[in-house]
Design an enzyme around this catalytic site. Structure first.
Site, PDB file in Angstrom:
ATOM      1  N   ARG A 106       0.855  -1.193   0.000  1.00 49.41           N
ATOM      2  CA  ARG A 106       0.000   0.000   0.000  1.00 49.41           C
ATOM      3  C   ARG A 106       0.891   1.242   0.000  1.00 49.41           C
ATOM      4  NH1 ARG A 106      -2.645   3.073   4.337  1.00 49.41           N
ATOM      5  NH2 ARG A 106      -4.585   3.994   3.543  1.00 49.41           N
ATOM      6  N   HIS A 150      -3.055  11.252   1.066  1.00 48.24           N
ATOM      7  CA  HIS A 150      -2.552  10.898   2.393  1.00 48.24           C
ATOM      8  C   HIS A 150      -2.169  12.194   3.113  1.00 48.24           C
ATOM      9  CE1 HIS A 150      -0.922   7.438   4.861  1.00 48.24           C
ATOM     10  NE2 HIS A 150      -0.477   8.483   5.525  1.00 48.24           N
ATOM     11  N   GLU A 196      -7.475   8.148   6.340  1.00 51.48           N
ATOM     12  CA  GLU A 196      -7.857   8.750   7.622  1.00 51.48           C
ATOM     13  C   GLU A 196      -8.626  10.055   7.417  1.00 51.48           C
ATOM     14  OE1 GLU A 196      -4.399   9.070  10.101  1.00 51.48           O
ATOM     15  OE2 GLU A 196      -4.183   6.897  10.292  1.00 51.48           O
ATOM     16  N   ASN A 338      -7.584   2.114   9.759  1.00 47.41           N
ATOM     17  CA  ASN A 338      -6.294   2.180  10.436  1.00 47.41           C
ATOM     18  C   ASN A 338      -6.575   2.050  11.927  1.00 47.41           C
ATOM     19  OD1 ASN A 338      -5.373   2.736   7.901  1.00 47.41           O
ATOM     20  ND2 ASN A 338      -4.725   4.838   8.325  1.00 47.41           N
ATOM     21  N   TYR A 340      -4.834   1.048  15.812  1.00 49.94           N
ATOM     22  CA  TYR A 340      -3.623   0.805  16.586  1.00 49.94           C
ATOM     23  C   TYR A 340      -3.904   0.402  18.027  1.00 49.94           C
ATOM     24  CZ  TYR A 340      -1.011   2.858  12.720  1.00 49.94           C
ATOM     25  OH  TYR A 340      -0.473   3.107  11.486  1.00 49.94           O
ATOM     26  N   GLU A 407      -3.776  -0.037   8.161  1.00 46.93           N
ATOM     27  CA  GLU A 407      -2.634   0.259   9.021  1.00 46.93           C
ATOM     28  C   GLU A 407      -2.862  -0.375  10.376  1.00 46.93           C
ATOM     29  OE1 GLU A 407      -1.423   4.324   9.430  1.00 46.93           O
ATOM     30  OE2 GLU A 407      -1.685   4.781   7.294  1.00 46.93           O
TER      31      GLU A 407
END
Length: 512
Positions: A106, A150, A196, A338, A340, A407
């Protein structure tokens, strides 16, 4: 498909299923291999243009808003003028991908490298670079997944009309996307319009923590001198949704019949859990989910913003016209996430102000993440069940759309220590949690580790790193322990049945 009114009941059910865990992931419980995943599921890694390419002033590229932001000293004096020099070292990097066994990669396209003026003439050297890079991936059997935006639109468009605060940005973005589809779409079959989208709108227009650094007192950072945190995040998000939907319409009408590709959008997604078991904290948690995730997913799936947003933001939230509702609803083939870590949510509805963060809830009562008190401050706490909870919620609340984990990665202090055992633990736990969600019916199609190598991090500069490869001052790449583990997993070894994982397990046992 569930209605908006049915969403709230699912949070309570999910918390019962997933649980509000207080202990780290038990590494001894999850053993699996690549063969446990469907054959058409893709595993990869990723980077982005500004963070990895370097060559900031070469071959016709003009500044993006990130160049301007970094050069103004907003990243502790760091910038990505050179970073990993991926612009010149892409063949070397693709060879590392091959050696690792990556199935997909990606990457993002720099708008200001491809179209330096933001619109109009295409830069032939930028075009050649992306053609060369894509060809290199394809020739080695690596599936390219391209991101159009991005967080880095050309500075010239920010100066001309305020970037995403203007409807002009919609037309310019669609024209830029048209060039990408026309030039690269015969090889790129997976397109993400925005990375995002929600956090870009919040960070850039509410908090002022990222470009274009717009916010207003008392909501943003202290030295933020322009903007309006109460209104601008909603305007930027609205225009981004329209740009995405208009781009998807273009692709589906003109290019998809010939190229047979897919188009989607990406959101940053915490998993949120109540700080306590009180009704107030549970309602605040659902409100937070609606403002962070539903802000974009509800229009895309149901055709309009969440009711709680319309109720609280009122006229500050732009309204869709009827044609726009038709345009936006269903304008995706997949959703990228994404993810985390997870956050606790505590109710603060008694002191609502006017910006987005105060309209939702208090994140972690004091801004902390789950388990942070037991975690290295340079690392994210390892709670993989949060990913399972997120995927289960999306399945139940939004009709189980196709999902890519775009991500997911462990932050660590950047240094030359290649024995990144916490990152191996993180990888093992989160991939296992994703597999559990899929076994329970989640329509997840792929997983991309962030990041392939240590890059310029948008929030941390060069202080923190997420990479599978360490990059030294001479730009030499060195594989970390996590790179060896991920490679072994991709080549069919069981997650815990290899020498690398046993090294990690022994170190974890010794430290405990």
């Amino acid at each position: 498909m569930l209605t908006q009114n049915q969403l709230k009941c699912h949070l309570h059910l999910l918390l019962l299923v997933v649980g509000v865990c207080t202990n780290n992931w038990d590494l001894t419980l999850a053993d699996y291999s690549r063969l446990d995943f469907p054959s058409d599921f893709v595993f990869g890694a990723g980077t982005s243009a500004y963070q990895v390419e370097g060559a900031a002033f070469e071959d016709g590229r003009t500044p993006s808003i990130w160049d301007t932001y970094a050069h103004a000293g907003n990243s502790g004096g760091a910038n990505a003028d050179i970073t990993c020099d991926g612009y010149h070292k892409y063949k070397e990097d693709v060879q590392l991908m091959v050696e690792m066994g990556l199935e997909a990669f990606r990457f993002s396209i720099s708008w200001s490298r491809l179209i330096p003026n933001g619109r109009g003439q295409v830069n032939p050297m930028g075009l050649q670079y992306y053609n060369n890079f894509i060809n290199e991936l394809v020739s080695h059997g690596i599936q390219p997944h391209a991101v159009l935006f991005h967080s880095d639109h050309p500075q010239i468009l920010e100066d001309e009309y305020g970037g995403w605060l203007s409807r002009k940005s919609v037309d310019d973005f669609v024209a830029y996307a048209d060039v990408c589809f026309r030039e690269f779409g015969n090889r790129v079959l997976h397109w993400t319009t925005f990375n995002e989208a929600n956090i870009f709108s919040l960070g850039g227009y509410d908090q002022g923590l990222s470009p274009p650094k717009r916010c207003s007192f008392p909501f943003g950072i202290k030295n933020c001198t322009r903007g309006n945190s109460s209104i601008e995040p909603y305007i930027a998000g609205h225009n981004i949704l329209l740009a995405h939907a208009s781009t998807a319409r273009l692709y589906n009408k003109i290019y998809k019949p010939k190229q047979n590709g897919l188009i989607g959008i990406n959101l940053y997604t915490f998993w949120f859990v109540p700080y306590t078991n009180s009704i107030e904290d549970r309602l605040a948690t659902q409100r937070t989910i609606d403002f962070y995730i539903g802000w974009f997913l509800n229009p895309l799936v149901f055709g309009d913003y969440p009711e709680v947003m319309k109720k609280n933001a009122r006229t500050r939230l732009p309204a869709f016209t009827k044609p726009e509702l038709v345009l936006v609803k269903g304008s995706f083939d997949f959703i990228g996430f994404n993810h985390y870590y997870s956050l606790k949510i505590k109710d603060k509805s008694s002191s609502l102000e006017t910006n987005i963060r105060d309209l939702i809830a208090d994140i972690g009562s004091d801004g902390t993440t789950i388990g942070e008190e037991n975690t290295d401050p340079n690392q994210y706490p390892v709670f993989p069940w949060g990913l399972q909870g997120l995927l289960e919620y999306i399945k139940q609340a939004y009709g189980n759309p196709p999902i890519y984990i775009h991500e997911n990665g462990q932050r660590m202090k950047r240094d030359n220590d290649l024995n990144d055992t916490p990152r191996v633990e993180y990888l093992h736990g989160f991939i296992g949690s994703m597999l559990d969600a899929m076994r329970n019916g989640s329509n997840t199609r792929g997983y991309f580790y962030w990041s392939f190598m240590d890059v310029y991090e948008l929030l941390y500069g060069y202080d923190s790193a997420f990479g599978l490869y360490y990059v030294d001052e001479d730009l030499i790449r060195y594989p970390k322990l996590s790179a060896h583990w991920y490679s072994g997993f991709l080549k069919g070894r069981n997650a815990v049945d290899n020498e690398i994982f046993h090294q990690v397990d022994e170190k974890s046992s010794a430290s405990s």
